[in-house]
Design a protein around this motif. Structure first.
Motif, PDB file in Angstrom:
ATOM      1  N   THR A 267       0.826  -1.209   0.000  1.00 20.97           N
ATOM      2  CA  THR A 267       0.000   0.000   0.000  1.00 20.97           C
ATOM      3  C   THR A 267       0.862   1.262   0.000  1.00 20.97           C
ATOM      4  O   THR A 267       2.041   1.239   0.365  1.00 20.97           O
ATOM      5  N   LEU A 268       0.233   2.344  -0.385  1.00 22.83           N
ATOM      6  CA  LEU A 268       0.886   3.645  -0.337  1.00 22.83           C
ATOM      7  C   LEU A 268       1.296   3.981   1.095  1.00 22.83           C
ATOM      8  O   LEU A 268       2.367   4.549   1.329  1.00 22.83           O
ATOM      9  N   ASN A 269       0.482   3.597   2.059  1.00 26.30           N
ATOM     10  CA  ASN A 269       0.813   3.842   3.467  1.00 26.30           C
ATOM     11  C   ASN A 269       2.080   3.105   3.881  1.00 26.30           C
ATOM     12  O   ASN A 269       2.889   3.640   4.636  1.00 26.30           O
ATOM     13  N   GLN A 270       2.288   1.879   3.388  1.00 29.53           N
ATOM     14  CA  GLN A 270       3.499   1.130   3.706  1.00 29.53           C
ATOM     15  C   GLN A 270       4.734   1.814   3.113  1.00 29.53           C
ATOM     16  O   GLN A 270       5.770   1.898   3.765  1.00 29.53           O
ATOM     17  N   LEU A 271       4.607   2.287   1.876  1.00 28.43           N
ATOM     18  CA  LEU A 271       5.723   2.973   1.234  1.00 28.43           C
ATOM     19  C   LEU A 271       6.061   4.254   1.989  1.00 28.43           C
ATOM     20  O   LEU A 271       7.220   4.543   2.259  1.00 28.43           O
ATOM     21  N   ASN A 272       5.041   5.014   2.348  1.00 25.61           N
ATOM     22  CA  ASN A 272       5.270   6.264   3.070  1.00 25.61           C
ATOM     23  C   ASN A 272       5.819   6.017   4.477  1.00 25.61           C
ATOM     24  O   ASN A 272       6.611   6.809   4.980  1.00 25.61           O
ATOM     25  N   ALA A 273       5.426   4.915   5.114  1.00 20.88           N
ATOM     26  CA  ALA A 273       5.969   4.588   6.433  1.00 20.88           C
ATOM     27  C   ALA A 273       7.470   4.322   6.328  1.00 20.88           C
ATOM     28  O   ALA A 273       8.253   4.779   7.172  1.00 20.88           O
ATOM     29  N   ALA A 274       7.885   3.600   5.285  1.00 17.87           N
ATOM     30  CA  ALA A 274       9.309   3.330   5.080  1.00 17.87           C
ATOM     31  C   ALA A 274      10.071   4.624   4.808  1.00 17.87           C
ATOM     32  O   ALA A 274      11.172   4.829   5.325  1.00 17.87           O
ATOM     33  N   LEU A 275       9.479   5.500   4.008  1.00 19.57           N
ATOM     34  CA  LEU A 275      10.122   6.779   3.698  1.00 19.57           C
ATOM     35  C   LEU A 275      10.207   7.676   4.926  1.00 19.57           C
ATOM     36  O   LEU A 275      11.195   8.377   5.124  1.00 19.57           O
TER      37      LEU A 275
END
Length: 75
Positions: free
Chosen positions: A41-49
């Motif tokens: 998900t976009l949320n997972q990508l943003n959490a990593a960033l």
């Protein structure tokens, strides 16, 4: 995103997300193209960033569930 170090940080953070198969980051325009499994998900990508620094990805590309495009900014 204003430097090569930021670009490398963003690439590394996104590549470490389980389900991400490919990452291409450009500085001009500031953009990340991520090939990923549908389950990522976009949320997972943003959490990593977010863990890597002050970076984020904008909206998902509506034409594909496999790629996410968006700006990355360092601050």
């Amino acid at each position: 995103m204003s430097c090569g170090s930021c670009k490398q940080t963003v690439e590394k953070a996104l590549q470490e997300v389980t389900g991400v198969s490919s990452v291409q980051v450009s500085m001009s325009p500031p953009e990340a193209i991520v090939e990923k499994a549908d389950s990522v998900t976009l949320n997972q990508l943003n959490a990593a960033l977010s863990k890597a620094g002050n970076y984020s990805i904008g909206e998902e590309d509506p034409s594909s569930t496999q790629k996410t495009k968006g700006g990355c900014c360092c601050g």
